[in-house]
Scaffold this active site. Sequence first.
Site, PDB file in Angstrom:
ATOM      1  N   LYS A   1       0.708  -1.070   0.298  1.00  0.00           N
ATOM      2  CA  LYS A   1      -0.260   0.225   0.077  1.00  0.00           C
ATOM      3  C   LYS A   1       1.054   1.357  -0.328  1.00  0.00           C
ATOM      4  O   LYS A   1       0.735   2.295  -0.382  1.00  0.00           O
ATOM      5  CB  LYS A   1      -0.423  -0.033   1.549  1.00  0.00           C
ATOM      6  CG  LYS A   1      -1.857  -0.882   1.153  1.00  0.00           C
ATOM      7  CD  LYS A   1      -2.554  -1.315   2.046  1.00  0.00           C
ATOM      8  CE  LYS A   1      -1.678  -2.301   2.994  1.00  0.00           C
ATOM      9  NZ  LYS A   1      -2.268  -3.395   4.228  1.00  0.00           N
TER      10      LYS A   1
ATOM     11  N   GLU B   1       0.258  -7.033  14.356  1.00  0.00           N
ATOM     12  CA  GLU B   1       1.793  -6.966  14.336  1.00  0.00           C
ATOM     13  C   GLU B   1       2.382  -6.548  15.608  1.00  0.00           C
ATOM     14  O   GLU B   1       1.990  -6.195  16.480  1.00  0.00           O
ATOM     15  CB  GLU B   1       2.362  -5.928  13.619  1.00  0.00           C
ATOM     16  CG  GLU B   1       1.661  -6.777  11.753  1.00  0.00           C
ATOM     17  CD  GLU B   1       1.629  -5.625  10.576  1.00  0.00           C
ATOM     18  OE1 GLU B   1       3.267  -4.806  10.628  1.00  0.00           O
ATOM     19  OE2 GLU B   1       1.255  -5.982   9.412  1.00  0.00           O
TER      20      GLU B   1
ATOM     21  N   LYS C   1      -5.633   2.872   2.221  1.00  0.00           N
ATOM     22  CA  LYS C   1      -6.722   2.195   1.424  1.00  0.00           C
ATOM     23  C   LYS C   1      -7.817   3.223   0.885  1.00  0.00           C
ATOM     24  O   LYS C   1      -8.384   2.831  -0.052  1.00  0.00           O
ATOM     25  CB  LYS C   1      -7.454   0.830   2.034  1.00  0.00           C
ATOM     26  CG  LYS C   1      -6.292   0.085   2.636  1.00  0.00           C
ATOM     27  CD  LYS C   1      -6.946  -1.074   3.453  1.00  0.00           C
ATOM     28  CE  LYS C   1      -6.269  -2.105   3.799  1.00  0.00           C
ATOM     29  NZ  LYS C   1      -6.483  -3.017   5.152  1.00  0.00           N
TER      30      LYS C   1
ATOM     31  N   GLY D   1      -4.289 -11.515   5.952  1.00  0.00           N
ATOM     32  CA  GLY D   1      -4.279 -13.101   5.628  1.00  0.00           C
ATOM     33  C   GLY D   1      -3.279 -12.848   4.241  1.00  0.00           C
ATOM     34  O   GLY D   1      -3.823 -12.560   3.360  1.00  0.00           O
TER      35      GLY D   1
HETATM   36  N1  LIG Z   1      -0.348 -10.323   4.717  1.00  0.00           N
HETATM   37  C1  LIG Z   1      -1.158 -10.067   4.874  1.00  0.00           C
HETATM   38  O1  LIG Z   1      -2.193  -9.924   5.518  1.00  0.00           O
HETATM   39  C2  LIG Z   1      -1.263  -8.632   3.742  1.00  0.00           C
HETATM   40  C3  LIG Z   1      -3.039  -8.213   3.140  1.00  0.00           C
HETATM   41  C4  LIG Z   1      -2.759  -6.909   2.118  1.00  0.00           C
HETATM   42  C5  LIG Z   1      -1.554  -6.337   1.705  1.00  0.00           C
HETATM   43  N2  LIG Z   1      -0.607  -6.579   2.648  1.00  0.00           N
HETATM   44  C6  LIG Z   1       0.738  -6.154   1.833  1.00  0.00           C
HETATM   45  O2  LIG Z   1       1.676  -7.232   1.310  1.00  0.00           O
HETATM   46  C7  LIG Z   1       3.134  -6.531   1.468  1.00  0.00           C
HETATM   47  C8  LIG Z   1       3.556  -8.016   1.996  1.00  0.00           C
HETATM   48  O3  LIG Z   1       3.307  -8.394   3.150  1.00  0.00           O
HETATM   49  P1  LIG Z   1       3.384  -9.959   3.845  1.00  0.00           P
HETATM   50  O4  LIG Z   1       2.925 -10.213   5.016  1.00  0.00           O
HETATM   51  O5  LIG Z   1       3.879 -11.041   3.089  1.00  0.00           O
HETATM   52  O6  LIG Z   1       5.093  -8.911   4.897  1.00  0.00           O
HETATM   53  P2  LIG Z   1       6.719  -9.521   5.566  1.00  0.00           P
HETATM   54  O7  LIG Z   1       5.754 -11.381   5.606  1.00  0.00           O
HETATM   55  O8  LIG Z   1       7.120  -8.856   5.701  1.00  0.00           O
HETATM   56  O9  LIG Z   1       6.656 -10.276   3.650  1.00  0.00           O
HETATM   57  C9  LIG Z   1       7.908  -9.037   2.967  1.00  0.00           C
HETATM   58  C10 LIG Z   1       8.872  -9.319   1.998  1.00  0.00           C
HETATM   59  O10 LIG Z   1       9.935  -8.705   1.638  1.00  0.00           O
HETATM   60  C11 LIG Z   1      10.911  -9.023   1.499  1.00  0.00           C
HETATM   61  N3  LIG Z   1      11.270  -7.503   2.118  1.00  0.00           N
HETATM   62  C12 LIG Z   1      11.706  -6.659   2.576  1.00  0.00           C
HETATM   63  N4  LIG Z   1      12.444  -5.604   2.132  1.00  0.00           N
HETATM   64  C13 LIG Z   1      13.170  -6.155   0.752  1.00  0.00           C
HETATM   65  C14 LIG Z   1      14.000  -5.582   0.319  1.00  0.00           C
HETATM   66  N5  LIG Z   1      14.331  -4.467   0.036  1.00  0.00           N
HETATM   67  N6  LIG Z   1      14.418  -6.130  -0.972  1.00  0.00           N
HETATM   68  C15 LIG Z   1      13.667  -7.025  -1.210  1.00  0.00           C
HETATM   69  N7  LIG Z   1      12.868  -8.127  -0.509  1.00  0.00           N
HETATM   70  C16 LIG Z   1      12.629  -7.459   0.588  1.00  0.00           C
HETATM   71  C17 LIG Z   1      10.754  -9.708   2.908  1.00  0.00           C
HETATM   72  O11 LIG Z   1      12.025 -10.667   3.026  1.00  0.00           O
HETATM   73  P3  LIG Z   1      12.236 -11.871   4.591  1.00  0.00           P
HETATM   74  O12 LIG Z   1      11.530 -12.106   3.881  1.00  0.00           O
HETATM   75  O13 LIG Z   1      13.919 -11.616   3.620  1.00  0.00           O
HETATM   76  O14 LIG Z   1      12.871 -10.220   4.974  1.00  0.00           O
HETATM   77  C18 LIG Z   1      10.088 -10.455   2.682  1.00  0.00           C
HETATM   78  O15 LIG Z   1      10.134 -12.045   2.607  1.00  0.00           O
HETATM   79  C19 LIG Z   1       2.826  -5.495   2.715  1.00  0.00           C
HETATM   80  O16 LIG Z   1       3.858  -4.303   2.365  1.00  0.00           O
HETATM   81  C20 LIG Z   1       2.245  -5.731   3.606  1.00  0.00           C
HETATM   82  O17 LIG Z   1       1.073  -4.516   3.994  1.00  0.00           O
HETATM   83  C21 LIG Z   1      -0.875  -8.223   3.449  1.00  0.00           C
END
Ligand SMILES: NC(=O)c1ccc[n+]([C@@H]2O[C@H](COP(=O)([O-])OP(=O)(O)OC[C@H]3O[C@@H](n4cnc5c(N)ncnc54)[C@H](OP(=O)(O)O)[C@@H]3O)[C@@H](O)[C@H]2O)c1
Length: 299
Positions: free
Chosen positions: A86, A171, A186, A278
């Site tokens: 976002k 979180e 959003k 999720g």
């Molecule tokens: N999970 C949800 O429910 C949800 C829902 C809607 C939107 N989102 C959005 O989707 C995105 C991902 O969410 P998530 O829950 O999967 O987050 P997350 O678990 O923190 O995963 C983030 C990923 O990005 C990688 N990353 C961080 N910095 C980086 C960089 N500089 N270069 C390359 N890769 C990098 C991390 O690598 P490492 O594994 O090495 O740390 C990790 O694999 C976020 O923007 C979040 O706001 C999430």
Amino acid sequence: MDSRGSCRDDSGLNLDLALKVKEKYGTVQKYPGSGERRTNTPQIISETEAEAVIETTPSNFESGEPGLANIKESLSAKRHVVTANKGPLALAMPALLELASHTGVQLRFSATVGAGTPFLDLASKCLPGEKILGIHGILNGTTNYILTRMDEGSLSFQSALVEAQKKGYAEKNPANDLRGLDTAAKIVIIANWVLKHRISINELKITGIENITPRRINAARKSGARIKLIGRLTETQASVKPEEVPLDDPVCVPGSLNALSFSTRHVGDVTLIGRGAGGEETASAIIRDLVDIRSEYSI
Ligand SMILES: NC(=O)c1ccc[n+]([C@@H]2O[C@H](COP(=O)([O-])OP(=O)(O)OC[C@H]3O[C@@H](n4cnc5c(N)ncnc54)[C@H](OP(=O)(O)O)[C@@H]3O)[C@@H](O)[C@H]2O)c1
């Protein structure tokens, strides 16, 4: 790729293996044969021949990085982009949409609003030709869970927050949720995409839920309402703040649910309710966007 490295196979990665490698070593750079330690994402994007880039780095509402640079680089290199992030959209959505249109590729972001619940698709695919006059609703499950528990469980804000963290609804650092920034992002995305209002998050008045007291929760209950963190958009206004929502408003949903009502000129109010977060839900929305792009471009 992840924060520590990348892996590549021009004939297609073995995803099961990539996941196993990530689980075992904490980074995909150990993928046999092709893993690399470098994390110069813009260079990787411009050097590979992928037609689409999926951008899912953490949401950063201050600078938008690293997602903003990744998305700009991808669009400039004529790669379609699907993102769940976002931050870049909250800060620079008008410019990013313009860049995508200029380079003739798609920027898709279904997962950013409602994760798997298709709030954006409902507006663009189910209500085309209808005049959407405004929207209001709950777009953040963490704050909804906390407010629900303060109400139903008579908990203090702090106890409800700790419970939400224990159950995985909040979180470790929930500041963006509690301060209303996640909801505001959003609202910006819906404003730009659905109502074609070219706004960014800096133009919104945002009030979070940190100062909500049990007293205010009780007062709302006595008047037949619930306190909810509501994102609201009209033709002229955009806001995020705690509001007293009457029980008969369909967006007055409990727990960690999200709910969004579209007010339309001819159909009246149309409300969609669903989970707003999720991993699997988010992945489902990303796949939906990829399928959409594929059917439009036959890549
Ligand atoms: N999970 C949800 O429910 C949800 C829902 C809607 C939107 N989102 C959005 O989707 C995105 C991902 O969410 P998530 O829950 O999967 O987050 P997350 O678990 O923190 O995963 C983030 C990923 O990005 C990688 N990353 C961080 N910095 C980086 C960089 N500089 N270069 C390359 N890769 C990098 C991390 O690598 P490492 O594994 O090495 O740390 C990790 O694999 C976020 O923007 C979040 O706001 C999430």
